[in-house]
Design a protein around this motif. Structure first.
Motif, PDB file in Angstrom:
ATOM      1  N   ALA A   1       7.714  64.587  59.953  1.00  7.09           N
ATOM      2  CA  ALA A   1       8.572  64.680  61.141  1.00  7.09           C
ATOM      3  C   ALA A   1       8.120  63.681  62.210  1.00  7.09           C
ATOM      4  N   ASP A   2       6.804  63.520  62.353  1.00 11.00           N
ATOM      5  CA  ASP A   2       6.294  62.529  63.292  1.00 11.00           C
ATOM      6  C   ASP A   2       6.761  61.127  62.919  1.00 11.00           C
ATOM      7  N   SER A   3       6.844  60.858  61.627  1.00 12.88           N
ATOM      8  CA  SER A   3       7.168  59.501  61.171  1.00 12.88           C
ATOM      9  C   SER A   3       8.632  59.143  61.380  1.00 12.88           C
ATOM     10  N   THR A   4       9.514  60.140  61.370  1.00 11.39           N
ATOM     11  CA  THR A   4      10.950  59.855  61.484  1.00 11.39           C
ATOM     12  C   THR A   4      11.569  60.366  62.770  1.00 11.39           C
ATOM     13  N   GLY A   5      10.865  61.221  63.502  1.00 13.35           N
ATOM     14  CA  GLY A   5      11.439  61.844  64.691  1.00 13.35           C
ATOM     15  C   GLY A   5      12.106  63.164  64.378  1.00 13.35           C
ATOM     16  N   SER A   6      12.426  63.385  63.109  1.00 12.18           N
ATOM     17  CA  SER A   6      12.997  64.650  62.641  1.00 12.18           C
ATOM     18  C   SER A   6      12.968  64.618  61.122  1.00 12.18           C
ATOM     19  N   LEU A   7      13.383  65.735  60.496  1.00  2.44           N
ATOM     20  CA  LEU A   7      13.467  65.755  59.037  1.00  2.44           C
ATOM     21  C   LEU A   7      14.905  65.887  58.562  1.00  2.44           C
ATOM     22  N   SER A   8      15.857  65.519  59.402  1.00  4.58           N
ATOM     23  CA  SER A   8      17.262  65.694  59.043  1.00  4.58           C
ATOM     24  C   SER A   8      17.680  64.809  57.885  1.00  4.58           C
TER      25      SER A   8
ATOM     26  N   ARG B   1      13.866  53.872  57.032  1.00  5.36           N
ATOM     27  CA  ARG B   1      13.250  52.720  57.703  1.00  5.36           C
ATOM     28  C   ARG B   1      12.133  53.171  58.649  1.00  5.36           C
ATOM     29  N   LYS B   2      12.382  54.235  59.384  1.00  2.00           N
ATOM     30  CA  LYS B   2      11.354  54.748  60.293  1.00  2.00           C
ATOM     31  C   LYS B   2      10.119  55.189  59.504  1.00  2.00           C
ATOM     32  N   PHE B   3      10.370  55.852  58.385  1.00  2.00           N
ATOM     33  CA  PHE B   3       9.265  56.294  57.537  1.00  2.00           C
ATOM     34  C   PHE B   3       8.455  55.097  57.041  1.00  2.00           C
ATOM     35  N   LEU B   4       9.146  54.063  56.566  1.00  2.00           N
ATOM     36  CA  LEU B   4       8.456  52.877  56.062  1.00  2.00           C
ATOM     37  C   LEU B   4       7.641  52.197  57.157  1.00  2.00           C
ATOM     38  N   GLN B   5       8.205  52.138  58.348  1.00  2.00           N
ATOM     39  CA  GLN B   5       7.471  51.525  59.455  1.00  2.00           C
ATOM     40  C   GLN B   5       6.216  52.330  59.786  1.00  2.00           C
ATOM     41  N   SER B   6       6.358  53.650  59.837  1.00  2.00           N
ATOM     42  CA  SER B   6       5.216  54.508  60.129  1.00  2.00           C
ATOM     43  C   SER B   6       4.161  54.404  59.036  1.00  2.00           C
ATOM     44  N   TYR B   7       4.611  54.333  57.797  1.00  2.00           N
ATOM     45  CA  TYR B   7       3.679  54.199  56.677  1.00  2.00           C
ATOM     46  C   TYR B   7       2.966  52.844  56.728  1.00  2.00           C
ATOM     47  N   ARG B   8       3.729  51.786  56.985  1.00  2.00           N
ATOM     48  CA  ARG B   8       3.170  50.422  57.013  1.00  2.00           C
ATOM     49  C   ARG B   8       2.128  50.269  58.110  1.00  2.00           C
ATOM     50  N   GLU B   9       2.376  50.865  59.263  1.00  2.00           N
ATOM     51  CA  GLU B   9       1.486  50.712  60.410  1.00  2.00           C
ATOM     52  C   GLU B   9       0.302  51.679  60.389  1.00  2.00           C
TER      53      GLU B   9
ATOM     54  N   ASN C   1       4.542  49.982  42.610  1.00  2.00           N
ATOM     55  CA  ASN C   1       3.877  50.294  43.874  1.00  2.00           C
ATOM     56  C   ASN C   1       4.485  49.450  44.984  1.00  2.00           C
ATOM     57  N   LEU C   2       4.909  50.106  46.067  1.00  2.00           N
ATOM     58  CA  LEU C   2       5.547  49.386  47.166  1.00  2.00           C
ATOM     59  C   LEU C   2       4.553  48.889  48.214  1.00  2.00           C
ATOM     60  N   ASP C   3       3.286  49.264  48.095  1.00  2.00           N
ATOM     61  CA  ASP C   3       2.324  48.947  49.146  1.00  2.00           C
ATOM     62  C   ASP C   3       2.177  47.446  49.394  1.00  2.00           C
ATOM     63  N   SER C   4       2.237  46.655  48.330  1.00  2.00           N
ATOM     64  CA  SER C   4       2.066  45.211  48.493  1.00  2.00           C
ATOM     65  C   SER C   4       3.337  44.523  48.976  1.00  2.00           C
ATOM     66  N   GLU C   5       4.421  45.278  49.103  1.00  2.00           N
ATOM     67  CA  GLU C   5       5.713  44.689  49.482  1.00  2.00           C
ATOM     68  C   GLU C   5       6.260  45.286  50.772  1.00  2.00           C
ATOM     69  N   LEU C   6       5.409  45.966  51.535  1.00  2.00           N
ATOM     70  CA  LEU C   6       5.882  46.675  52.716  1.00  2.00           C
ATOM     71  C   LEU C   6       6.457  45.753  53.778  1.00  2.00           C
ATOM     72  N   GLN C   7       5.994  44.498  53.823  1.00  2.00           N
ATOM     73  CA  GLN C   7       6.536  43.565  54.810  1.00  2.00           C
ATOM     74  C   GLN C   7       7.972  43.178  54.479  1.00  2.00           C
ATOM     75  N   GLU C   8       8.336  43.328  53.210  1.00  2.00           N
ATOM     76  CA  GLU C   8       9.720  43.063  52.778  1.00  2.00           C
ATOM     77  C   GLU C   8      10.503  44.370  52.840  1.00  2.00           C
TER      78      GLU C   8
ATOM     79  N   GLU D   1      13.602  45.256  53.469  1.00  4.73           N
ATOM     80  CA  GLU D   1      14.885  45.379  52.774  1.00  4.73           C
ATOM     81  C   GLU D   1      14.671  45.592  51.280  1.00  4.73           C
ATOM     82  N   HIS D   2      13.677  44.930  50.734  1.00  5.55           N
ATOM     83  CA  HIS D   2      13.377  45.111  49.308  1.00  5.55           C
ATOM     84  C   HIS D   2      12.907  46.543  49.048  1.00  5.55           C
ATOM     85  N   CYS D   3      12.052  47.062  49.922  1.00  7.83           N
ATOM     86  CA  CYS D   3      11.580  48.446  49.779  1.00  7.83           C
ATOM     87  C   CYS D   3      12.728  49.436  49.887  1.00  7.83           C
ATOM     88  N   ILE D   4      13.621  49.195  50.843  1.00  9.75           N
ATOM     89  CA  ILE D   4      14.794  50.060  51.006  1.00  9.75           C
ATOM     90  C   ILE D   4      15.632  50.050  49.733  1.00  9.75           C
TER      91      ILE D   4
END
Length: 310
Positions: free
Chosen positions: A47-54, A81-89, A122-129, A131-134
């Motif tokens: 929930a912290d990563s996305t602002g909600s779980l909707s 996208r919010k989740f990916l950003q929170s995960y990446r950072e 594994n998406l970890d090495s591609e987190l900067q991309e 759109e590809h992760c999405i």
């Protein structure tokens, strides 16, 4: 992207491991007294990563020797996208460490490491991309309904939230949108829909009443399942003691002359008779999904194939 985002759905697997020698996450989750607290920590962190779980759901939590593997479903591209950003950072990791410490009443935080995977790898090495992760997450369509254990944990967590709401046990320093937005309050659960939340389930992006299996369902299943009735029975036997070996093989021999319809009918009849009110359409649909019988699940739920492609 217009209205196309309304039908967007994707899935991914989050592998989480404690790097502390003194903490083994699968053991904590496997402990009945700590399972809910571990689950709560994950819910709060997500929930912290996305602002909600909707737009995000936990479908199942698997345990390996070292990892908890969380199968996630995203119903909204923006939340993904919010989740990916929170995960990446690293914010998701930090949030989970904090919530685990609090939920489990640990004297100090223990470090965790994470990996995010889909069938593409594994998406970890591609987190900067991003759109590809999405795209990878979008291609990974959920292959199951929410696990029954997760449904029970969600219900227990809602009850816990109701109990805590009066006394505000959660300190202001760690309050997040999760307790207020992801878990309905006691008075608001019924307002979400005409059915109680625990009596519904989601299949292919649509919500259905988790009703008892009807006679019509029973007959359709027996008519259409064909040779796969045994596989479906074995999927059901994991949560139904009455179907455990050697019952399914005995049914096959006893009704061999009558054919596949009668064999399938008798197997499902045993499930219905033994489980009573717990013999729900959700459990049958989940077993059908496990065996790739999506069209039969759609038939039982009254879905026309073109309806899921909207």
């Amino acid at each position: 992207m217009g209205d196309s985002t309304d039908a967007w759905v994707g899935s991914a697997y989050l592998f989480v491991q404690s790097t502390s020698e003194n903490v083994l996450l699968p053991s904590l989750y496997g402990n009945p007294e700590q399972k809910l607290q571990v689950f709560k920590a994950f819910k709060l962190a997500f929930a912290d990563s996305t602002g909600s779980l909707s737009g995000m759901d936990i479908l199942k939590i698997y345990c390996s020797d070292l990892h908890l593997i969380v199968q996630l479903k995203f119903c909204n591209q923006g939340n993904c996208r919010k989740f990916l950003q929170s995960y990446r950072e690293g914010a998701l990791r930090d949030s989970l460490q904090r919530h685990l410490k609090i939920s489990l009443a640990m004297p100090s935080m223990f470090p965790v490491q994470m990996e995010l995977k889909t069938c593409a790898g594994n998406l970890d090495s591609e987190l900067q991309e991003e759109e590809h992760c999405i795209e990878c997450i979008s291609r990974e369509k959920p292959n199951r309904l929410r696990d029954e254990e997760i449904t029970k944990l969600e219900e227990s967590l809602r009850n816990l939230s109701c109990q805590e709401s009066g006394s505000r046990i959660v300190s202001p320093a760690i309050q997040s949108p999760s307790l207020d937005s992801s878990l309905p309050s006691c008075g608001s659960v019924k307002s979400l829909s005409s059915l109680p939340q625990e009596d519904t389930f989601v299949f292919q992006g649509q919500q259905f009443a988790n009703r008892k299996i009807t006679q019509d369902d029973h007959q359709k299943f027996a008519k259409l399942v064909s040779k796969k009735w045994k596989q479906v029975g074995r999927s059901l036997q994991g949560s139904c003691r009455a179907l455990r070996d050697p019952f399914i093989d005995n049914i096959a021999m006893e009704y061999e002359r009558e054919g596949l319809y009668e064999q399938a009918y008798q197997m499902l009849r045993r499930f219905i008779d033994s489980e009573g009110k717990k013999a729900t359409i959700q459990r049958l649909v989940a077993a059908l999904e496990d065996n790739g019988l999506i069209s039969l699940a759609e038939e039982l739920l009254g879905i026309h194939p073109n309806e899921t492609a909207v």
